[in-house]
Scaffold this active site. Structure first.
Site, PDB file in Angstrom:
ATOM      1  N   ASP A 149       0.814  -0.658   0.193  1.00  0.00           N
ATOM      2  CA  ASP A 149      -0.082  -0.244   0.062  1.00  0.00           C
ATOM      3  C   ASP A 149       0.515   1.166  -0.097  1.00  0.00           C
ATOM      4  O   ASP A 149       0.392   2.586  -0.914  1.00  0.00           O
ATOM      5  CB  ASP A 149      -0.963   0.227   1.486  1.00  0.00           C
ATOM      6  N   ILE A 151      -3.608  -0.038  -2.892  1.00  0.00           N
ATOM      7  CA  ILE A 151      -4.100  -0.847  -3.082  1.00  0.00           C
ATOM      8  C   ILE A 151      -5.439  -0.884  -2.658  1.00  0.00           C
ATOM      9  O   ILE A 151      -5.750  -0.662  -1.865  1.00  0.00           O
ATOM     10  CB  ILE A 151      -3.003  -1.677  -2.299  1.00  0.00           C
ATOM     11  N   ASP A 152      -6.796  -1.095  -3.499  1.00  0.00           N
ATOM     12  CA  ASP A 152      -8.020  -1.777  -3.346  1.00  0.00           C
ATOM     13  C   ASP A 152      -7.938  -3.069  -3.085  1.00  0.00           C
ATOM     14  O   ASP A 152      -7.461  -3.763  -3.820  1.00  0.00           O
ATOM     15  CB  ASP A 152      -8.376  -0.440  -4.440  1.00  0.00           C
ATOM     16  N   THR A 186      -7.072  -4.353  -0.005  1.00  0.00           N
ATOM     17  CA  THR A 186      -6.113  -5.078   0.949  1.00  0.00           C
ATOM     18  C   THR A 186      -5.940  -6.770   1.296  1.00  0.00           C
ATOM     19  O   THR A 186      -4.782  -6.873   1.040  1.00  0.00           O
ATOM     20  CB  THR A 186      -5.600  -4.536   1.741  1.00  0.00           C
ATOM     21  N   HIS A 198     -18.106  -5.114   4.418  1.00  0.00           N
ATOM     22  CA  HIS A 198     -17.936  -4.223   3.407  1.00  0.00           C
ATOM     23  C   HIS A 198     -19.212  -4.537   3.567  1.00  0.00           C
ATOM     24  O   HIS A 198     -19.609  -3.129   2.167  1.00  0.00           O
ATOM     25  CB  HIS A 198     -16.571  -4.610   2.372  1.00  0.00           C
ATOM     26  N   SER A 227     -11.923  -5.426  -4.417  1.00  0.00           N
ATOM     27  CA  SER A 227     -11.721  -4.665  -4.862  1.00  0.00           C
ATOM     28  C   SER A 227     -12.905  -3.865  -6.434  1.00  0.00           C
ATOM     29  O   SER A 227     -13.668  -4.464  -6.154  1.00  0.00           O
ATOM     30  CB  SER A 227      -9.859  -4.250  -5.748  1.00  0.00           C
ATOM     31  N   LYS A 232     -14.554  -5.405  -9.778  1.00  0.00           N
ATOM     32  CA  LYS A 232     -16.237  -5.373  -9.904  1.00  0.00           C
ATOM     33  C   LYS A 232     -16.473  -4.956 -10.399  1.00  0.00           C
ATOM     34  O   LYS A 232     -17.572  -5.219 -11.752  1.00  0.00           O
ATOM     35  CB  LYS A 232     -16.811  -5.710  -8.280  1.00  0.00           C
ATOM     36  N   ARG A 260     -23.862  -3.045  -3.703  1.00  0.00           N
ATOM     37  CA  ARG A 260     -22.976  -2.879  -2.703  1.00  0.00           C
ATOM     38  C   ARG A 260     -24.139  -2.007  -1.423  1.00  0.00           C
ATOM     39  O   ARG A 260     -24.493  -0.661  -1.870  1.00  0.00           O
ATOM     40  CB  ARG A 260     -22.197  -1.891  -2.814  1.00  0.00           C
TER      41      ARG A 260
HETATM   42  P1  AMP Z   1     -14.593  -4.773  -1.331  1.00  0.00           P
HETATM   43  O1  AMP Z   1     -12.762  -5.170  -1.920  1.00  0.00           O
HETATM   44  O2  AMP Z   1     -15.085  -4.596  -2.156  1.00  0.00           O
HETATM   45  O3  AMP Z   1     -14.729  -5.572  -0.131  1.00  0.00           O
HETATM   46  O4  AMP Z   1     -13.372  -3.023  -0.333  1.00  0.00           O
HETATM   47  C1  AMP Z   1     -13.048  -3.021  -0.499  1.00  0.00           C
HETATM   48  C2  AMP Z   1     -13.158  -1.530   0.697  1.00  0.00           C
HETATM   49  O5  AMP Z   1     -13.931  -1.502   0.969  1.00  0.00           O
HETATM   50  C3  AMP Z   1     -11.545  -1.244   1.238  1.00  0.00           C
HETATM   51  O6  AMP Z   1     -11.017  -0.567   0.653  1.00  0.00           O
HETATM   52  C4  AMP Z   1     -11.785  -0.035   2.135  1.00  0.00           C
HETATM   53  O7  AMP Z   1     -12.111   1.419   1.926  1.00  0.00           O
HETATM   54  C5  AMP Z   1     -12.871  -0.278   2.053  1.00  0.00           C
HETATM   55  N1  AMP Z   1     -13.815  -0.759   3.372  1.00  0.00           N
HETATM   56  C6  AMP Z   1     -13.259  -0.778   4.797  1.00  0.00           C
HETATM   57  N2  AMP Z   1     -14.694  -1.149   5.683  1.00  0.00           N
HETATM   58  C7  AMP Z   1     -16.012  -1.503   5.249  1.00  0.00           C
HETATM   59  C8  AMP Z   1     -17.574  -1.461   5.787  1.00  0.00           C
HETATM   60  N3  AMP Z   1     -17.352  -1.254   6.826  1.00  0.00           N
HETATM   61  N4  AMP Z   1     -18.343  -0.970   4.644  1.00  0.00           N
HETATM   62  C9  AMP Z   1     -17.556  -0.958   3.440  1.00  0.00           C
HETATM   63  N5  AMP Z   1     -16.541  -0.766   2.569  1.00  0.00           N
HETATM   64  C10 AMP Z   1     -15.490  -1.116   3.466  1.00  0.00           C
HETATM   65 MG    MG Z   2     -10.082   0.283  -1.032  1.00  0.00          MG
END
Ligand code: AMP
Ligand code: MG
Length: 327
Positions: free
Chosen positions: A45, A124-125, A127, A216, A240, A243, A257
């Site tokens: 990151d 790094i989306d 992570t 998430h 990330s 999607k 989401r």
């Molecule tokens: P994903 O890979 O789609 O699950 O999304 C990753 C992103 O979700 C990360 O970069 C975080 O910024 C974000 N994230 C962290 N906590 C939460 C949460 N409680 N609800 C939704 N997104 C989150």
């Molecule tokens: Mg992110």
């Protein structure tokens, strides 16, 4: 916006290659550090953000930046070993010897400038996907007066050709507002073709993507919505903004989401992906059908959740969301 687009593509490409090298060579589970709120952060990151912001600073020294990682966290969280790794990998990527001060300067470039023109960067989306060995993305977007003008996603662990799921190489999606989205293979970014969403007209045949992490997104909510809308198959779970790339490239029709526990979405998790989908012919709103409002700083606090689709399927899914939300 061609210069902006090309700089963002180069930066995302460099960061994506570096992230893969780090994952192969250096990354160990115990190297994960924890930020406030217990979100994980790794050598990759910090390294990727330093490389990206150095390149943006060089090309656009007057722009502002809102990026996920902070110099302060790099200094506070990284031990001797991770510190040395960041210097090593960033030095390798930028081809010069690098000090801790350089890293801190690059990490915080443009922070707090409050410009009407700024970049938002997630180095790094996903992570957690990076750590697990699954999907992750480098996300870079340019926002001017609250409108996303350029959006670039680099997904190093995604096959360029979906018909050959075992082919490695990675894929970059680059969008400019009003000019479409192109897809570039990471192993030769001089090649490209236009991305376009599918024309699948109704929910029954739709393919769905959602987050892997149950923290998430509310998997139960999306299951109820998809059942209400008559969507056939189960969602495929991907980490990330890969999607959004899947929808833009016709690999899926729906990305849904719904955050849990009052989490407000961050702009760096959606700006690049949303433009990549809309410029490929799709539609992106929140769960109430509202346009995503990128004019409010780091948070999408005027919106609730995300719905990205190929377009024709959007309104039926919004109707299903409304029905499920009223129960
Ligand atoms: P994903 O890979 O789609 O699950 O999304 C990753 C992103 O979700 C990360 O970069 C975080 O910024 C974000 N994230 C962290 N906590 C939460 C949460 N409680 N609800 C939704 N997104 C989150
Ligand atoms: Mg992110």
């Amino acid at each position: 916006m061609q210069a902006e687009r090309n700089t963002a593509v180069s930066a995302a490409h460099a960061a994506g290659q570096l992230a893969m090298v780090i994952r192969r060579e250096a990354f160990q589970q115990e190297d994960t550090m924890e930020k406030i709120g217990r979100e994980p952060v790794t050598v990759a990151d910090f390294s990727a953000q330093a490389v990206i912001l150095k390149m943006l600073a060089q090309a656009f020294p007057d722009d502002g930046v809102l990026a996920e990682e902070k110099a302060e966290d790099f200094t506070r969280l990284s031990g001797e070993r991770t510190h040395a790794q960041v210097l090593h990998y960033v030095g390798q990527a930028v081809d010069q010897s690098v000090t801790a001060d350089d890293i801190s300067t690059w990490l915080d470039f443009g922070r707090g400038k409050g410009n009407r023109r700024f970049w938002t960067v997630d180095p790094i989306d996903g992570t957690k996907g990076f750590i697990r060995g699954d999907q992750f993305a480098i996300a870079i977007a340019l926002i001017v007066d609250g409108i996303v003008e350029v959006g670039v996603l680099c997904c190093p662990a995604m096959p360029f050709d979906p018909a050959r799921p075992d082919s490695s190489g990675g894929v970059i999606a680059a969008a400019v507002r009003g000019e479409g989205t192109s897809l570039l293979p990471m192993d030769d970014i001089s090649k490209q073709h236009a991305a376009s969403v599918t024309t699948v007209p109704d929910p029954e045949a739709a393919r769905v993507v959602e987050s892997v992490e149950k923290k998430h997104t509310d998997h139960g909510f999306s299951a109820r919505v998809l059942e209400e809308a008559g969507v056939g198959g189960d969602p495929v779970r991907i980490d990330s903004q890969a999607k959004y790339l899947a929808v833009a490239d016709g690999r899926a029709e729906i990305y849904i989401r719904n955050s849990r526990d009052g989490h407000v979405e961050r702009i760096w998790d959606h700006a690049a992906g949303a433009l990549v989908v809309t410029e490929a012919g799709g539609r992106v709103t929140d769960l109430d059908g509202k346009t995503l409002d990128f004019s409010r700083g780091a948070y999408l606090d005027a919106n609730r959740g995300i719905l990205a689709t190929n377009g024709p399927i959007h309104d039926p899914i919004l109707a299903a969301i409304e029905a499920v939300s009223q129960r």
